[in-house]
Write a protein that holds these residues in place. Structure first.
Motif, PDB file in Angstrom:
ATOM      1  N   SER A  73       0.762  -0.988   0.089  1.00 19.49           N
ATOM      2  CA  SER A  73      -0.053   0.025  -0.150  1.00 19.49           C
ATOM      3  C   SER A  73       0.932   1.308   0.154  1.00 19.49           C
ATOM      4  O   SER A  73       0.608   2.178   0.659  1.00 19.49           O
ATOM      5  CB  SER A  73      -0.899   0.078   1.075  1.00 19.49           C
ATOM      6  N   VAL A  74       1.866   1.155  -0.773  1.00 19.97           N
ATOM      7  CA  VAL A  74       2.821   2.219  -0.940  1.00 19.97           C
ATOM      8  C   VAL A  74       2.108   3.473  -1.497  1.00 19.97           C
ATOM      9  O   VAL A  74       1.574   3.446  -2.667  1.00 19.97           O
ATOM     10  CB  VAL A  74       3.992   2.045  -1.725  1.00 19.97           C
ATOM     11  N   MET A  75       2.109   4.875  -1.102  1.00 22.42           N
ATOM     12  CA  MET A  75       1.454   5.836  -1.662  1.00 22.42           C
ATOM     13  C   MET A  75       2.367   6.871  -1.831  1.00 22.42           C
ATOM     14  O   MET A  75       1.983   8.190  -2.618  1.00 22.42           O
ATOM     15  CB  MET A  75       0.244   6.475  -0.904  1.00 22.42           C
ATOM     16  N   ALA A  76       3.723   6.950  -1.587  1.00 22.05           N
ATOM     17  CA  ALA A  76       4.658   7.815  -1.697  1.00 22.05           C
ATOM     18  C   ALA A  76       6.057   7.424  -1.803  1.00 22.05           C
ATOM     19  O   ALA A  76       6.438   6.046  -1.548  1.00 22.05           O
ATOM     20  CB  ALA A  76       4.778   8.892  -0.493  1.00 22.05           C
ATOM     21  N   VAL A  77       6.901   8.065  -2.537  1.00 24.70           N
ATOM     22  CA  VAL A  77       8.266   7.461  -2.457  1.00 24.70           C
ATOM     23  C   VAL A  77       9.170   8.719  -2.167  1.00 24.70           C
ATOM     24  O   VAL A  77       8.899   9.982  -2.194  1.00 24.70           O
ATOM     25  CB  VAL A  77       8.461   7.063  -4.099  1.00 24.70           C
ATOM     26  N   PRO A  78      10.473   8.414  -1.802  1.00 23.90           N
ATOM     27  CA  PRO A  78      10.993   7.232  -1.419  1.00 23.90           C
ATOM     28  C   PRO A  78      10.261   6.321  -0.376  1.00 23.90           C
ATOM     29  O   PRO A  78       9.866   6.998   0.808  1.00 23.90           O
ATOM     30  CB  PRO A  78      12.374   7.390  -1.072  1.00 23.90           C
ATOM     31  N   THR A  79      10.134   5.025  -0.437  1.00 28.69           N
ATOM     32  CA  THR A  79       9.551   4.385   0.653  1.00 28.69           C
ATOM     33  C   THR A  79      10.524   3.077   0.723  1.00 28.69           C
ATOM     34  O   THR A  79      10.931   2.623  -0.235  1.00 28.69           O
ATOM     35  CB  THR A  79       8.225   3.591   0.347  1.00 28.69           C
ATOM     36  N   THR A  80      10.892   2.792   1.913  1.00 23.86           N
ATOM     37  CA  THR A  80      12.047   1.573   2.394  1.00 23.86           C
ATOM     38  C   THR A  80      11.128   0.617   2.848  1.00 23.86           C
ATOM     39  O   THR A  80      10.502   0.690   4.016  1.00 23.86           O
ATOM     40  CB  THR A  80      13.008   1.985   3.302  1.00 23.86           C
ATOM     41  N   VAL A  81      11.315  -0.614   2.276  1.00 22.03           N
ATOM     42  CA  VAL A  81      10.674  -1.923   2.963  1.00 22.03           C
ATOM     43  C   VAL A  81      12.065  -2.824   3.456  1.00 22.03           C
ATOM     44  O   VAL A  81      12.774  -2.965   2.715  1.00 22.03           O
ATOM     45  CB  VAL A  81      10.046  -2.752   1.805  1.00 22.03           C
ATOM     46  N   ILE A  82      11.798  -3.121   4.667  1.00 20.69           N
ATOM     47  CA  ILE A  82      12.679  -3.953   5.398  1.00 20.69           C
ATOM     48  C   ILE A  82      12.431  -5.256   5.847  1.00 20.69           C
ATOM     49  O   ILE A  82      11.267  -5.226   6.652  1.00 20.69           O
ATOM     50  CB  ILE A  82      13.423  -3.245   6.458  1.00 20.69           C
ATOM     51  N   ASP A  83      12.787  -6.457   5.412  1.00 24.53           N
ATOM     52  CA  ASP A  83      12.153  -7.749   5.867  1.00 24.53           C
ATOM     53  C   ASP A  83      10.716  -7.687   5.687  1.00 24.53           C
ATOM     54  O   ASP A  83      10.083  -8.140   6.487  1.00 24.53           O
ATOM     55  CB  ASP A  83      12.522  -8.051   6.958  1.00 24.53           C
ATOM     56  N   GLY A  84      10.210  -7.170   4.543  1.00 27.25           N
ATOM     57  CA  GLY A  84       8.558  -7.167   4.426  1.00 27.25           C
ATOM     58  C   GLY A  84       7.771  -6.382   5.203  1.00 27.25           C
ATOM     59  O   GLY A  84       6.573  -6.651   5.077  1.00 27.25           O
ATOM     60  N   GLU A  85       8.367  -5.258   5.759  1.00 28.42           N
ATOM     61  CA  GLU A  85       7.534  -4.467   6.527  1.00 28.42           C
ATOM     62  C   GLU A  85       8.084  -3.055   5.952  1.00 28.42           C
ATOM     63  O   GLU A  85       9.266  -2.901   5.703  1.00 28.42           O
ATOM     64  CB  GLU A  85       7.920  -4.476   7.826  1.00 28.42           C
ATOM     65  N   VAL A  86       6.946  -2.180   5.764  1.00 23.84           N
ATOM     66  CA  VAL A  86       7.317  -0.785   5.503  1.00 23.84           C
ATOM     67  C   VAL A  86       8.050  -0.098   6.513  1.00 23.84           C
ATOM     68  O   VAL A  86       7.575  -0.097   7.777  1.00 23.84           O
ATOM     69  CB  VAL A  86       6.154   0.085   5.102  1.00 23.84           C
ATOM     70  N   ALA A  87       9.411   0.307   6.496  1.00 25.98           N
ATOM     71  CA  ALA A  87      10.210   0.905   7.507  1.00 25.98           C
ATOM     72  C   ALA A  87      10.048   2.276   7.498  1.00 25.98           C
ATOM     73  O   ALA A  87      10.116   2.984   8.565  1.00 25.98           O
ATOM     74  CB  ALA A  87      11.520   0.106   7.523  1.00 25.98           C
ATOM     75  N   PHE A  88      10.414   2.999   6.427  1.00 27.46           N
ATOM     76  CA  PHE A  88      10.432   4.540   6.356  1.00 27.46           C
ATOM     77  C   PHE A  88       9.650   4.679   4.933  1.00 27.46           C
ATOM     78  O   PHE A  88       9.497   4.425   3.845  1.00 27.46           O
ATOM     79  CB  PHE A  88      12.005   4.783   6.087  1.00 27.46           C
ATOM     80  N   ILE A  89       8.879   5.985   5.035  1.00 30.11           N
ATOM     81  CA  ILE A  89       8.159   6.750   4.069  1.00 30.11           C
ATOM     82  C   ILE A  89       8.943   7.905   4.062  1.00 30.11           C
ATOM     83  O   ILE A  89       9.002   8.790   4.880  1.00 30.11           O
ATOM     84  CB  ILE A  89       6.692   6.891   4.366  1.00 30.11           C
ATOM     85  N   GLY A  90       9.726   8.413   3.033  1.00 32.02           N
ATOM     86  CA  GLY A  90      10.501   9.549   3.026  1.00 32.02           C
ATOM     87  C   GLY A  90      12.286   9.143   3.216  1.00 32.02           C
ATOM     88  O   GLY A  90      12.417   8.066   2.958  1.00 32.02           O
ATOM     89  N   ILE A  91      12.809  10.044   3.535  1.00 27.07           N
ATOM     90  CA  ILE A  91      14.184   9.870   3.697  1.00 27.07           C
ATOM     91  C   ILE A  91      14.625   9.739   5.280  1.00 27.07           C
ATOM     92  O   ILE A  91      14.474  10.666   5.962  1.00 27.07           O
ATOM     93  CB  ILE A  91      15.015  11.092   3.274  1.00 27.07           C
ATOM     94  N   PRO A  92      15.036   8.493   5.533  1.00 27.72           N
ATOM     95  CA  PRO A  92      15.493   8.205   6.741  1.00 27.72           C
ATOM     96  C   PRO A  92      16.680   8.965   7.163  1.00 27.72           C
ATOM     97  O   PRO A  92      17.554   9.073   6.271  1.00 27.72           O
ATOM     98  CB  PRO A  92      15.773   6.631   7.157  1.00 27.72           C
ATOM     99  N   SER A  93      16.941   9.369   8.418  1.00 24.96           N
ATOM    100  CA  SER A  93      18.373   9.561   8.763  1.00 24.96           C
ATOM    101  C   SER A  93      19.344   8.384   8.599  1.00 24.96           C
ATOM    102  O   SER A  93      18.679   7.160   8.565  1.00 24.96           O
ATOM    103  CB  SER A  93      18.301  10.296  10.036  1.00 24.96           C
ATOM    104  N   LYS A  94      20.588   8.775   8.424  1.00 25.16           N
ATOM    105  CA  LYS A  94      21.822   7.668   8.344  1.00 25.16           C
ATOM    106  C   LYS A  94      21.514   6.764   9.658  1.00 25.16           C
ATOM    107  O   LYS A  94      21.750   5.573   9.558  1.00 25.16           O
ATOM    108  CB  LYS A  94      22.937   8.114   8.207  1.00 25.16           C
ATOM    109  N   ASP A  95      21.387   7.480  10.733  1.00 23.09           N
ATOM    110  CA  ASP A  95      21.315   6.648  12.055  1.00 23.09           C
ATOM    111  C   ASP A  95      20.078   5.743  12.007  1.00 23.09           C
ATOM    112  O   ASP A  95      20.145   4.721  12.534  1.00 23.09           O
ATOM    113  CB  ASP A  95      21.488   7.759  13.375  1.00 23.09           C
ATOM    114  N   GLU A  96      18.935   6.563  11.753  1.00 23.26           N
ATOM    115  CA  GLU A  96      17.840   5.708  11.727  1.00 23.26           C
ATOM    116  C   GLU A  96      17.679   4.310  10.940  1.00 23.26           C
ATOM    117  O   GLU A  96      17.336   3.282  11.350  1.00 23.26           O
ATOM    118  CB  GLU A  96      16.624   6.478  11.147  1.00 23.26           C
TER     119      GLU A  96
END
Length: 80
Positions: A51-74
Motif C-alpha cells: 500500500s505504498v502511496m509515496a516515494v521514497p519508501t523503504t521496505v525492510i524484511d517485508g515491512e514498510v520501515a520508512f516513508i521519505g528519507i530516513p536519517s543515516k542513524d535511523e
C-alpha cells in the motif's frame, strides 16, 4: 541478514538522497539491498502489496520501515 528494498521514482527529487544513504550503508554493512523503480512492473507489484502511496519508501524484511528519507542513524538502527 536484513533485506532492504527502496522504492523510488525517476521524477522524485528526494529519492537520490535516500539512495545515497542506503548505498553508503551498504558499503559499510552486510545486508541485501535493492532499488526498484515504482513505475516498473515489479515496483507496481511491491507498491500494491505494501500500500505504498509515496516515494521514497523503504521496505525492510517485508515491512514498510520508512516513508521519505530516513536519517543515516535511523536507517542503520533498522538493519541491526
Amino acid at each position: 541478514m536484513p533485506k532492504v528494498i527502496l522504492l523510488y521514482a525517476s521524477w522524485c527529487h528526494n529519492c537520490p538522497k535516500a539512495e545515497k544513504i542506503w548505498r553508503d550503508l551498504k558499503e559499510e554493512h552486510e545486508f541485501e539491498y535493492e532499488e526498484v523503480d515504482v513505475e516498473s512492473e515489479e515496483g507496481q507489484k511491491i507498491a500494491q502489496e505494501y500500500s505504498v502511496m509515496a516515494v521514497p519508501t523503504t521496505v525492510i524484511d517485508g515491512e514498510v520501515a520508512f516513508i521519505g528519507i530516513p536519517s543515516k542513524d535511523e536507517a542503520l538502527e533498522s538493519i541491526k
